[in-house]
Design an enzyme around this catalytic site. Structure first.
Site, mmCIF file in Angstrom:
data_model
loop_
_atom_site.group_PDB
_atom_site.id
_atom_site.type_symbol
_atom_site.label_atom_id
_atom_site.label_comp_id
_atom_site.label_asym_id
_atom_site.label_seq_id
_atom_site.Cartn_x
_atom_site.Cartn_y
_atom_site.Cartn_z
ATOM 1 C CG HIS A 113 -18.290 90.043 38.826
ATOM 2 N ND1 HIS A 113 -18.145 90.718 40.024
ATOM 3 C CD2 HIS A 113 -17.047 89.619 38.487
ATOM 4 C CE1 HIS A 113 -16.886 90.707 40.401
ATOM 5 N NE2 HIS A 113 -16.192 90.053 39.482
ATOM 6 C CB SER A 134 -18.105 90.048 44.534
ATOM 7 O OG SER A 134 -16.716 90.289 44.721
ATOM 8 C CB ALA A 153 -14.130 88.701 46.884
ATOM 9 C CD GLU A 206 -10.822 87.047 37.858
ATOM 10 O OE1 GLU A 206 -10.234 87.244 36.773
ATOM 11 O OE2 GLU A 206 -11.321 87.958 38.545
ATOM 12 C CG HIS A 262 -7.510 79.140 36.645
ATOM 13 N ND1 HIS A 262 -8.411 78.415 37.404
ATOM 14 C CD2 HIS A 262 -7.978 79.091 35.369
ATOM 15 C CE1 HIS A 262 -9.361 77.930 36.621
ATOM 16 N NE2 HIS A 262 -9.127 78.331 35.386
ATOM 17 C CE1 TYR A 263 -5.532 87.125 39.030
ATOM 18 C CE2 TYR A 263 -7.700 86.636 39.929
ATOM 19 C CZ TYR A 263 -6.886 87.405 39.122
ATOM 20 O OH TYR A 263 -7.426 88.447 38.397
#
Length: 232
Positions: free
Chosen positions: A9, A12, A14, A84, A86-87
């Site tokens: 992507h 961003s 973030a 993404e 999963h943190y």
């Protein structure tokens, strides 16, 4: 078998804030990310795409929108398995803070043993993404023939994990791979082995310019979890 175009992507909000987004909702492309996405149709203009598959997260959907606008007949699918990592409890936190967490050394040096608190392991992340690619390869070949080319829009750690698999690398080595925002990575799959055709190609060589000894990131041997913001 199929040829897979992997697009990370665009940059961003973030990324520019130095935050590990994970599955945090509402993370959109910033101004530069939107410009990167707008350039994607031109960069891929000569590539005959059979389909596009997207992570369900907003920043990936926004990245693909200009391509879908330019190719209104391009089928779009969504697959959670290329979403993404999963943190867990790390999601939404500053990367600068996470650098001091004991787990970060494992993430950097022994990622196959890393399990994010309240989230998933990096090993599970790679497994689900590889399974998704294998299934989409078979589907694309069945529906469009062995020369089919299709695109997946995903995230930095997912793409790095898929490249490691394609190269026959252990997951513990995947932090040696880097992919910038809106970069294009291409893998051609065959019956006997995959071939890596492109890796992190943005067409912009700005990231190769030395940033100077005063920039601590230039000297760091630490991989950017989540993928980083790319060249300044």
């Amino acid at each position: 078998m199929a040829t897979l175009i992997l697009v990370r992507h665009g940059r961003s909000t973030a990324n520019t804030a130095g935050i590990l987004a994970g599955w945090t909702p509402g993370v959109a492309l910033d101004e530069r990310g939107a410009a990167q996405a707008a350039a994607l149709p031109g960069r891929l203009a000569r590539v005959p795409l059979a389909a596009a598959v997207s992570s369900p997260l907003q920043r990936c959907r926004e990245t693909l929108q200009p391509l879908l606008d330019a190719r209104p007949d391009l089928p779009l699918h969504t697959d959670d398995r290329i979403g993404e990592c999963h943190y867990g409890d790390w999601s939404g936190r500053k990367l600068a803070e996470l650098a001091d967490e004991p787990l970060m050394e494992t993430v950097q040096q022994h990622p196959s043993a890393a399990v994010f608190p309240g989230g998933e392991s990096m090993r599970a992340m790679q497994q689900r993404a590889v399974e998704a690619v294998r299934e989409w390869n078979a589907r694309m070949e069945a529906e469009h023939g062995e020369d089919a080319v299709y695109l997946m829009c995903s995230h930095g750690d997912i793409i790095k994990a898929l490249v490691a698999d394609a190269l026959g690398m252990h997951l513990d080595l995947f932090q040696r791979i880097h992919v910038d925002p809106c970069s294009v990575t291409a893998v051609r799959y065959t019956r006997l082995r995959p071939f890596l055709l492109r890796l992190g190609d943005t067409g912009d060589f700005g990231a190769l310019i030395p940033r100077g000894s005063g920039d601590s990131t230039a000297e760091s041997a630490t991989a950017e979890v989540g993928g980083g913001a790319g060249a300044p």
